[in-house]
Design a protein around this motif. Structure first.
Motif, mmCIF file in Angstrom:
data_model
loop_
_atom_site.group_PDB
_atom_site.id
_atom_site.type_symbol
_atom_site.label_atom_id
_atom_site.label_comp_id
_atom_site.label_asym_id
_atom_site.label_seq_id
_atom_site.Cartn_x
_atom_site.Cartn_y
_atom_site.Cartn_z
ATOM 1 N N TYR A 170 -8.168 -0.068 2.029
ATOM 2 C CA TYR A 170 -9.110 -0.631 0.922
ATOM 3 C C TYR A 170 -10.324 -1.295 1.771
ATOM 4 O O TYR A 170 -10.056 -2.212 2.270
ATOM 5 C CB TYR A 170 -8.614 -1.658 -0.020
ATOM 6 N N SER A 171 -11.466 -0.920 1.256
ATOM 7 C CA SER A 171 -12.764 -1.529 2.211
ATOM 8 C C SER A 171 -13.659 -2.207 1.082
ATOM 9 O O SER A 171 -14.112 -1.740 0.016
ATOM 10 C CB SER A 171 -13.236 -0.130 2.969
ATOM 11 N N SER A 172 -13.776 -3.560 1.386
ATOM 12 C CA SER A 172 -14.733 -4.300 0.565
ATOM 13 C C SER A 172 -15.335 -5.476 1.437
ATOM 14 O O SER A 172 -14.411 -6.001 2.114
ATOM 15 C CB SER A 172 -14.180 -4.941 -0.777
ATOM 16 N N GLU A 173 -16.552 -5.566 1.336
ATOM 17 C CA GLU A 173 -16.896 -6.845 2.041
ATOM 18 C C GLU A 173 -16.769 -8.009 1.111
ATOM 19 O O GLU A 173 -16.946 -9.235 1.968
ATOM 20 C CB GLU A 173 -18.550 -6.809 2.171
ATOM 21 N N ARG A 174 -16.381 -8.022 -0.136
ATOM 22 C CA ARG A 174 -16.109 -9.462 -0.840
ATOM 23 C C ARG A 174 -14.801 -9.506 -1.322
ATOM 24 O O ARG A 174 -14.201 -10.445 -1.056
ATOM 25 C CB ARG A 174 -17.193 -9.649 -1.894
ATOM 26 N N THR A 175 -14.153 -8.414 -1.907
ATOM 27 C CA THR A 175 -12.934 -8.641 -2.645
ATOM 28 C C THR A 175 -11.734 -8.737 -1.614
ATOM 29 O O THR A 175 -11.594 -7.615 -0.692
ATOM 30 C CB THR A 175 -12.824 -7.351 -3.335
ATOM 31 N N LYS A 176 -10.985 -9.673 -1.446
ATOM 32 C CA LYS A 176 -9.973 -9.696 -0.566
ATOM 33 C C LYS A 176 -8.661 -9.017 -1.345
ATOM 34 O O LYS A 176 -8.465 -9.051 -2.297
ATOM 35 C CB LYS A 176 -9.428 -11.315 -0.417
ATOM 36 N N TYR A 177 -7.922 -8.436 -0.308
ATOM 37 C CA TYR A 177 -6.525 -7.799 -0.829
ATOM 38 C C TYR A 177 -5.335 -8.183 -0.254
ATOM 39 O O TYR A 177 -5.392 -8.449 0.970
ATOM 40 C CB TYR A 177 -6.774 -6.308 -0.253
ATOM 41 N N VAL A 178 -4.453 -8.755 -1.107
ATOM 42 C CA VAL A 178 -3.479 -9.576 -0.491
ATOM 43 C C VAL A 178 -2.093 -8.668 -1.127
ATOM 44 O O VAL A 178 -1.805 -8.334 -2.106
ATOM 45 C CB VAL A 178 -3.326 -10.822 -1.428
ATOM 46 N N LEU A 179 -1.316 -8.411 -0.076
ATOM 47 C CA LEU A 179 -0.051 -7.756 -0.288
ATOM 48 C C LEU A 179 1.090 -9.030 -0.395
ATOM 49 O O LEU A 179 1.215 -10.052 0.319
ATOM 50 C CB LEU A 179 0.464 -6.908 0.933
ATOM 51 N N TYR A 180 1.711 -9.190 -1.356
ATOM 52 C CA TYR A 180 2.567 -10.181 -1.809
ATOM 53 C C TYR A 180 3.914 -9.925 -2.159
ATOM 54 O O TYR A 180 4.180 -8.997 -3.251
ATOM 55 C CB TYR A 180 2.150 -11.167 -2.956
ATOM 56 N N ASN A 181 4.798 -10.083 -1.141
ATOM 57 C CA ASN A 181 6.355 -9.816 -1.321
ATOM 58 C C ASN A 181 7.233 -11.012 -1.853
ATOM 59 O O ASN A 181 7.291 -11.803 -1.159
ATOM 60 C CB ASN A 181 6.951 -9.360 -0.142
ATOM 61 N N PRO A 182 7.347 -11.056 -3.389
ATOM 62 C CA PRO A 182 8.125 -12.229 -3.753
ATOM 63 C C PRO A 182 9.693 -12.311 -3.443
ATOM 64 O O PRO A 182 10.347 -13.232 -3.786
ATOM 65 C CB PRO A 182 7.949 -12.133 -5.255
ATOM 66 N N VAL A 183 10.295 -11.361 -2.684
ATOM 67 C CA VAL A 183 11.711 -10.953 -2.341
ATOM 68 C C VAL A 183 12.477 -10.933 -3.650
ATOM 69 O O VAL A 183 12.017 -9.999 -4.525
ATOM 70 C CB VAL A 183 12.092 -12.117 -1.398
ATOM 71 N N PHE A 184 13.468 -11.786 -3.781
ATOM 72 C CA PHE A 184 14.420 -11.668 -4.780
ATOM 73 C C PHE A 184 14.123 -12.697 -5.907
ATOM 74 O O PHE A 184 14.329 -13.627 -5.776
ATOM 75 C CB PHE A 184 15.812 -11.641 -4.261
ATOM 76 N N VAL A 185 13.431 -11.858 -7.200
ATOM 77 C CA VAL A 185 13.165 -12.920 -8.048
ATOM 78 C C VAL A 185 13.853 -12.467 -9.396
ATOM 79 O O VAL A 185 13.993 -11.155 -9.844
ATOM 80 C CB VAL A 185 11.692 -13.070 -8.347
ATOM 81 N N ALA A 186 14.304 -13.375 -10.343
ATOM 82 C CA ALA A 186 15.112 -13.171 -11.591
ATOM 83 C C ALA A 186 14.278 -12.560 -12.669
ATOM 84 O O ALA A 186 13.745 -13.365 -13.450
ATOM 85 C CB ALA A 186 15.838 -14.349 -11.955
ATOM 86 N N THR A 187 14.056 -11.124 -12.641
ATOM 87 C CA THR A 187 12.914 -10.460 -13.376
ATOM 88 C C THR A 187 13.775 -9.686 -14.242
ATOM 89 O O THR A 187 13.022 -8.506 -14.412
ATOM 90 C CB THR A 187 11.740 -9.952 -12.655
ATOM 91 N N GLY A 188 15.147 -9.305 -14.409
ATOM 92 C CA GLY A 188 15.706 -8.362 -15.259
ATOM 93 C C GLY A 188 15.859 -7.034 -14.201
ATOM 94 O O GLY A 188 15.951 -5.946 -14.928
ATOM 95 N N LEU A 189 16.149 -7.539 -13.130
ATOM 96 C CA LEU A 189 16.239 -6.034 -11.952
ATOM 97 C C LEU A 189 17.669 -5.559 -12.536
ATOM 98 O O LEU A 189 17.433 -4.086 -12.259
ATOM 99 C CB LEU A 189 16.468 -6.508 -10.509
ATOM 100 N N HIS A 190 18.511 -5.938 -12.995
ATOM 101 C CA HIS A 190 19.843 -5.378 -13.478
ATOM 102 C C HIS A 190 19.716 -4.118 -14.631
ATOM 103 O O HIS A 190 20.480 -3.374 -14.839
ATOM 104 C CB HIS A 190 20.938 -6.200 -14.050
ATOM 105 N N GLU A 191 18.740 -4.245 -15.321
ATOM 106 C CA GLU A 191 18.565 -3.739 -16.647
ATOM 107 C C GLU A 191 18.511 -2.133 -16.631
ATOM 108 O O GLU A 191 19.222 -1.397 -17.304
ATOM 109 C CB GLU A 191 17.249 -3.976 -17.501
ATOM 110 N N PRO A 192 17.997 -1.320 -15.620
ATOM 111 C CA PRO A 192 18.025 -0.114 -15.310
ATOM 112 C C PRO A 192 19.272 0.749 -15.209
ATOM 113 O O PRO A 192 19.618 1.796 -14.946
ATOM 114 C CB PRO A 192 17.050 0.351 -14.185
ATOM 115 N N PHE A 193 20.264 -0.320 -14.551
ATOM 116 C CA PHE A 193 21.883 0.142 -14.176
ATOM 117 C C PHE A 193 22.754 0.439 -15.096
ATOM 118 O O PHE A 193 22.612 -0.493 -16.083
ATOM 119 C CB PHE A 193 22.036 -0.633 -13.005
ATOM 120 N N LYS A 194 23.893 1.329 -14.873
ATOM 121 C CA LYS A 194 24.567 1.528 -15.977
ATOM 122 C C LYS A 194 25.774 0.619 -15.210
ATOM 123 O O LYS A 194 25.951 0.131 -14.161
ATOM 124 C CB LYS A 194 25.314 2.953 -15.863
ATOM 125 N N GLN A 195 26.900 0.126 -16.196
ATOM 126 C CA GLN A 195 27.945 -0.658 -15.893
ATOM 127 C C GLN A 195 28.944 0.468 -14.897
ATOM 128 O O GLN A 195 28.903 1.677 -15.126
ATOM 129 C CB GLN A 195 28.783 -1.024 -16.963
#
Length: 265
Positions: A170-195
């Motif tokens: 990404y190339s821009s003279e003004r807009t900053k680009y931030v890659l952010y890894n929140p690691v393990f956050v409680a956001t419903g990660l379990h929902e796609p899996f089966k028991q």
């Protein structure tokens, strides 16, 4: 002066928490989500946020979304790319793309490029890409769509690696680009899996995952005061060094550009 914050994946998890945070500050928040049910919950919990429904795994709907946002919001202060869904099995979109690749890779590139003009008009514009940066993901150059031996983790890690490359490209003279890894956050990660795996992931999330509320302050700090460098990488609120091959980044961006142009005549 009130700012305009666009958040993909803004009806759940960190995206919704950021929407709540910025509407409480009086900013204009546009939260993009794929379901009307998610939009209903958002309107109940964050009534001042604007909900826009779009299937972000669809290139055509993403293009239409970009046109709408550019028209309705000629100035965008921050673009938060948070839409993600883990697919335990391979899912193909109506346009013929592996779903994780379409949502986690192509959509994020299209949004950043498509909203370049309204971002550039903001006083201090920033793109926040929530991803697994720094986790050692790899691009499957010989099988980007993972048609052979699909694994959900492989698709997710490829998406993380793609974010690193697209951030570098990404190339821009003004807009900053931030890659952010929140690691393990409680956001419903379990929902796609089966028991029984769903139960195990849910327990692990309850024990080890960081609450969503704690993930907001470091992200808000980067939105409010973007770093001086064009590209920075953060892991759970702390800056990390990331070695990204610029030539590989250019190659990957050109690949995405070609794929997108062939799908969006």
């Amino acid at each position: 002066m009130a700012r305009t914050i666009v958040i993909t994946g803004g009806t759940n998890g960190i995206g919704k928490a950021l929407a709540r945070h910025y509407t409480e500050l009086g900013d204009q928040v546009v939260a993009v989500g794929s379901s009307e049910e998610g939009g209903r919950r958002l309107r109940e919990e964050v009534p001042n946020a604007q909900f826009v429904r779009a299937d972000l795994s669809s290139l055509r709907q993403t293009r239409d979304l970009i046109e709408r946002l550019s028209t309705e919001h000629p100035v965008i202060d921050a673009l938060v790319l948070a839409a993600f869904r883990f697919n335990a099995v391979r899912v193909e979109t109506d346009e013929g793309f592996e779903h994780t690749f379409a949502l986690y890779v192509i959509n994020r590139w299209l949004m950043a490029e498509g909203l370049r003009d309204p971002l550039e008009k903001a006083p201090i514009p920033v793109i926040i890409n929530l991803c697994g940066a720094g986790q050692g993901g790899k691009i499957q150059w010989n099988d980007l769509q993972l048609k052979d031996k699909y694994r959900g983790l492989t698709a997710t890690m490829q998406g993380a690696a793609a974010s690193e490359l697209l951030g570098m490209a990404y190339s821009s003279e003004r807009t900053k680009y931030v890659l952010y890894n929140p690691v393990f956050v409680a956001t419903g990660l379990h929902e796609p899996f089966k028991q029984p795996l769903r139960g195990l992931v849910q327990v692990a999330s309850a024990v080890f995952a960081q609450p969503v509320a704690k993930a907001v302050p470091p992200l808000a700090a980067l939105i409010d005061h973007p770093p001086a460098k064009p590209l920075t990488t953060w892991k759970k609120g702390k800056p990390i060094d990331l070695a990204v091959d610029r030539n590989e980044a250019r190659r990957f961006e050109e690949t995405i550009r070609t794929v997108t142009q062939s799908a969006l005549p």
